[in-house]
Design an enzyme around this catalytic site. Structure first.
Site, PDB file in Angstrom:
ATOM      1  N   ARG A 186      11.371   4.031   3.642  1.00 48.30           N
ATOM      2  CA  ARG A 186      10.799   2.865   4.661  1.00 48.30           C
ATOM      3  C   ARG A 186      12.064   2.183   5.114  1.00 48.30           C
ATOM      4  O   ARG A 186      12.655   1.470   4.181  1.00 48.30           O
ATOM      5  CB  ARG A 186       9.898   2.036   4.347  1.00 48.30           C
ATOM      6  CG  ARG A 186       9.450   0.638   5.090  1.00 48.30           C
ATOM      7  CD  ARG A 186       8.254  -0.056   4.767  1.00 48.30           C
ATOM      8  NE  ARG A 186       7.116   0.509   5.075  1.00 48.30           N
ATOM      9  CZ  ARG A 186       5.970   0.418   5.078  1.00 48.30           C
ATOM     10  NH1 ARG A 186       5.911  -1.118   4.583  1.00 48.30           N
ATOM     11  NH2 ARG A 186       4.795   0.942   5.306  1.00 48.30           N
ATOM     12  N   HIS A 223       4.911   5.922  11.781  1.00 48.81           N
ATOM     13  CA  HIS A 223       4.236   5.662  10.273  1.00 48.81           C
ATOM     14  C   HIS A 223       3.380   6.942  10.380  1.00 48.81           C
ATOM     15  O   HIS A 223       2.232   6.599  10.219  1.00 48.81           O
ATOM     16  CB  HIS A 223       3.715   4.252  10.366  1.00 48.81           C
ATOM     17  CG  HIS A 223       3.535   3.941   8.724  1.00 48.81           C
ATOM     18  ND1 HIS A 223       3.632   4.575   7.907  1.00 48.81           N
ATOM     19  CD2 HIS A 223       3.147   2.714   8.246  1.00 48.81           C
ATOM     20  CE1 HIS A 223       3.413   4.191   6.700  1.00 48.81           C
ATOM     21  NE2 HIS A 223       2.857   3.012   7.001  1.00 48.81           N
ATOM     22  N   LYS A 230      26.719  -2.149   0.315  1.00 45.39           N
ATOM     23  CA  LYS A 230      28.187  -2.127   0.404  1.00 45.39           C
ATOM     24  C   LYS A 230      28.795  -1.291   1.705  1.00 45.39           C
ATOM     25  O   LYS A 230      29.894  -1.180   1.848  1.00 45.39           O
ATOM     26  CB  LYS A 230      28.974  -1.307  -0.730  1.00 45.39           C
ATOM     27  CG  LYS A 230      28.389  -1.605  -2.044  1.00 45.39           C
ATOM     28  CD  LYS A 230      28.741  -0.788  -3.288  1.00 45.39           C
ATOM     29  CE  LYS A 230      28.288  -1.278  -4.556  1.00 45.39           C
ATOM     30  NZ  LYS A 230      28.519  -0.325  -5.737  1.00 45.39           N
ATOM     31  N   ARG A 258       0.999  -1.144   0.008  1.00 45.75           N
ATOM     32  CA  ARG A 258       0.032   0.019   0.136  1.00 45.75           C
ATOM     33  C   ARG A 258       1.032   1.129  -0.070  1.00 45.75           C
ATOM     34  O   ARG A 258       0.565   2.329  -0.789  1.00 45.75           O
ATOM     35  CB  ARG A 258      -0.790   0.081   1.339  1.00 45.75           C
ATOM     36  CG  ARG A 258      -2.301  -0.424   1.171  1.00 45.75           C
ATOM     37  CD  ARG A 258      -2.450  -1.068   2.459  1.00 45.75           C
ATOM     38  NE  ARG A 258      -1.700  -2.086   2.866  1.00 45.75           N
ATOM     39  CZ  ARG A 258      -1.917  -3.403   2.618  1.00 45.75           C
ATOM     40  NH1 ARG A 258      -2.863  -3.875   1.911  1.00 45.75           N
ATOM     41  NH2 ARG A 258      -0.939  -4.242   2.775  1.00 45.75           N
ATOM     42  N   THR A 259       1.738   1.289   0.772  1.00 47.67           N
ATOM     43  CA  THR A 259       2.525   2.508   1.109  1.00 47.67           C
ATOM     44  C   THR A 259       3.222   2.858  -0.063  1.00 47.67           C
ATOM     45  O   THR A 259       3.290   3.919  -0.560  1.00 47.67           O
ATOM     46  CB  THR A 259       3.438   2.613   2.255  1.00 47.67           C
ATOM     47  OG1 THR A 259       2.425   2.085   3.342  1.00 47.67           O
ATOM     48  CG2 THR A 259       3.975   3.799   2.821  1.00 47.67           C
TER      49      THR A 259
END
Ligand code: NCD
Length: 306
Positions: A106, A134, A85, A55-56
């Site tokens: 995220r 969130h 890395k 969704r996000t």
């Protein structure tokens, strides 16, 4: 006229004021009626996702595209960016801010978005940082409550499930503290209770809350039942997760116990905690939350970028 969100990062819901929250909700409401034109033409959003998302990520990306902007992205950024890395998140932010106008990220670790925002010259939007926060989900949740119940003051809400690792409930608590007459019922296993920092925050803001184990004890008391998923990816072992999986299941029987004018919310994804039979009940609004997410994210992007 410049708006106060312009150029701002949104890492925690507490980074934005009540007025700014209301500005986002208002704009989303207007755009839900009538889509704006291509107002972000020529602007570029980076979506940097170190953790799984449906969704996000899709709603941020489609929001940007619908506003005429463009998107560059890395999914599975732990593997596909130079993080693999050993590059620090600060350096990654310093690189991306030379290339794009806004970064939606995220991460698997709490605090990553804050670290990126501390060095980035373009806004960082936290799309979930581990078990931290969130904030954009919270804006969707507030919007949905307001649209469905027509008020944000005097809400009695139960938050059910994994309150220890769930980040949506942490942000939502802090936002609700801006409103009057809020009462929160936390429902979780003892080991997955809401963390102390949020309880201190709520006490400081004189928000009434109580802790429970049985969902049945609160069902008839609330206006909003906010279900959450047990956050499998945060447990040390599979056995730990299995212990709590399925501890709360909202089903047809539960439906009979809630108030007629209450609503059932969930940030999704659900993994068994709401029986699909509940979906056709008009009080189930979790798929409406998803739709509202598009308009909320359009509003956020335009306000931080315009
Ligand atoms: C939530 C998240 O990522 O924190 N999902 C979402 O963004 N709607 C909830 C979850 O994953 O349980």
């Amino acid at each position: 006229m410049a708006n106060s969100l312009q150029g701002k990062s949104i890492v925690s819901i507490t980074d934005i004021s009540k007025d700014e929250i209301e500005e986002v909700l208002n704009l989303a409401r207007i755009w839900k009626q009538d889509l704006p034109g291509k107002i972000l033409d020529g602007r570029i959003m980076a979506s940097l996702f170190f953790e799984a998302s449906t969704r996000t990520r899709f709603s941020f990306e489609t929001a940007m595209l619908r506003l005429g902007g463009q998107v560059v992205h890395s999914e599975n950024a732990r593997v596909f960016t130079s993080t693999e890395k050993g590059e620090t998140i600060e350096d990654t932010a310093r690189v991306l801010d030379k290339l794009v106008d806004v970064i939606v990220m995220r991460s698997h670790e709490e605090g990553y978005a804050r670290r990126a925002a501390s060095v980035s010259s373009v806004p960082i939007i936290n799309a979930g940082d581990g078990p931290g926060e969130h904030p954009t989900q919270t804006l969707i949740d507030l919007y949905t409550i307001l649209e469905e119940l027509e008020h944000l003051d005097n809400i009695r809400i139960a938050m059910v499930g994994d309150l220890l690792y769930g980040r949506t409930v942490r942000s939502l608590c802090q936002a609700l503290a801006l409103y009057d007459g809020i009462e929160i019922y936390f429902v979780s296993p003892r080991e997955l209770q809401m963390r102390e920092d949020i309880k201190v925050f709520l006490n400081d803001h004189a928000i009434v809350f109580s802790e429970h184990y049985r969902m049945e004890d609160v069902l008839d008391k609330v206006d909003v039942l906010y279900m959450t998923r047990i956050q499998k990816e945060r447990f040390a072992t599979r056995e730990d997760y299995e212990r709590y999986k399925g501890v709360y299941i909202f089903n047809e029987e539960s439906l009979a116990k809630i108030r007629d004018n209450s609503i059932i919310m969930h940030p999704l994804p659900r993994v068994g905690e709401i029986d699909p039979i509940v979906d056709k009940d008009p009080r189930a609004v979790y798929f409406k939350q998803v739709q509202n997410g598009l308009f909320i994210r359009m509003a956020i992007l335009s306000l931080v970028l315009e």
